[in-house]
Design an enzyme around this catalytic site. Sequence first.
Site, PDB file in Angstrom:
ATOM      1  N   GLU A 148     -10.792   0.884  -0.820  1.00 29.19           N
ATOM      2  CA  GLU A 148      -9.538   0.329  -0.321  1.00 29.19           C
ATOM      3  C   GLU A 148     -10.615  -1.521   0.159  1.00 29.19           C
ATOM      4  OE1 GLU A 148      -6.408   1.102   2.089  1.00 29.19           O
ATOM      5  OE2 GLU A 148      -8.285   3.334   3.473  1.00 29.19           O
ATOM      6  N   HIS A 188      -6.591  11.267   5.542  1.00 25.96           N
ATOM      7  CA  HIS A 188      -7.954  10.973   6.213  1.00 25.96           C
ATOM      8  C   HIS A 188      -8.682  11.886   6.585  1.00 25.96           C
ATOM      9  CE1 HIS A 188      -6.886   6.369   6.826  1.00 25.96           C
ATOM     10  NE2 HIS A 188      -6.087   6.879   6.148  1.00 25.96           N
ATOM     11  N   GLU A 247      -6.928  -1.258  -3.724  1.00 28.87           N
ATOM     12  CA  GLU A 247      -7.277   0.349  -3.487  1.00 28.87           C
ATOM     13  C   GLU A 247      -6.994   0.904  -4.511  1.00 28.87           C
ATOM     14  OE1 GLU A 247      -5.088   1.798  -0.034  1.00 28.87           O
ATOM     15  OE2 GLU A 247      -6.561   3.227  -0.334  1.00 28.87           O
ATOM     16  N   HIS A 295     -11.287   6.178   2.407  1.00 32.89           N
ATOM     17  CA  HIS A 295     -11.329   7.514   3.076  1.00 32.89           C
ATOM     18  C   HIS A 295     -11.444   8.276   2.500  1.00 32.89           C
ATOM     19  CE1 HIS A 295      -6.677   7.340   2.430  1.00 32.89           C
ATOM     20  NE2 HIS A 295      -7.155   5.974   2.673  1.00 32.89           N
ATOM     21  N   ASP A 354      -3.414   7.195  -3.108  1.00 34.41           N
ATOM     22  CA  ASP A 354      -2.732   6.394  -2.333  1.00 34.41           C
ATOM     23  C   ASP A 354      -3.728   4.952  -3.033  1.00 34.41           C
ATOM     24  OD1 ASP A 354      -3.005   4.464   0.007  1.00 34.41           O
ATOM     25  OD2 ASP A 354      -4.702   5.971   1.033  1.00 34.41           O
ATOM     26  N   ASP A 414       1.457  -0.782  -0.086  1.00 37.68           N
ATOM     27  CA  ASP A 414       0.026  -0.228   0.221  1.00 37.68           C
ATOM     28  C   ASP A 414       0.454   1.536  -0.138  1.00 37.68           C
ATOM     29  OD1 ASP A 414      -1.635   2.169   0.640  1.00 37.68           O
ATOM     30  OD2 ASP A 414      -3.004   0.581   2.094  1.00 37.68           O
TER      31      ASP A 414
END
Length: 296
Positions: free
Chosen positions: A189, A164, A281, A156, A96, A85
Amino acid sequence: MDKLDKEKYQQAGEIGRDVREWSKTLIKPGISFLDLANKIESRIAKLGAEIAFPVNICVNDITAHYAPGYRDESVIGANDVVTVDLGAHVDGFISDTAYTVDLSGKHKKMLKANQEALDAAIELVAPGVSVSEIGHRVQELIISAGYKPIENLTGHEIKQYDLHAGLSIPNIDVPYDRKIKKDMILAIEPFATNGLGRVIESPRTEIYSLIEPKSVRMNEARILLRELAERRKLPFAARWFTDKINPMRLELALRKMASMKILKTHPVLHEKEKGIVSQFEHTMIVTSSGCEVTTI
Ligand code: CO
């Protein structure tokens, strides 16, 4: 959304995608976690972005927040299920993205269901859609394949320098009705497991983030605060600072700063019943009729 901001999200997304795809070629039995993490993080910088958070390299039941320590000697095993990740940012505009590789070849069905759950979630994203609708769909797809989503981890919202921010995107049906809005940046994710579907904290922490600077007497803590200033509240790894601060003193400083609520700890999370976990993700910009995935 401001045109320049959007371009920076897109640039961070392209770099995240590039590093993600390139990193897949490195995932082989015998490579050390440390080598893998250093290579991935250097590549983000080499391509012109900055590291949004320490690359998480999680195997098997380890679900999130594992980053190698500065003297980590562990290596990827021949039958490991490996999740990477990673995050890149350009002036705080973050991407992300994550994927799982199954070296054992035993969990292909789970990985496929996990990936399909992410694709289905992305299909649903549009202004006015409730996050519970997304969670419902993710849960349905993973459960119908015979697995469980991790219920206590969520996707998020992202804002500049804020990984976040605000909205959470659940991986299960939830009894609340918060809606997606145009121009939101979302990281979705889903995680799948053959275990219980919950993660718990382990005692180990390698990743931290700043809550707020406070005056602190310990010299090493002051050095660390200076080093962190330009990252604002983005997460960091202890390992990044062991060339500037004696590692033993750094460990003390981190503990002190966590107890003073200067730093937040992000302990390693693992599946409660030691189930094998996968994760996929992407990051996206919500448009007027759907979304533009920046990391595809
Ligand atoms: Co991520």
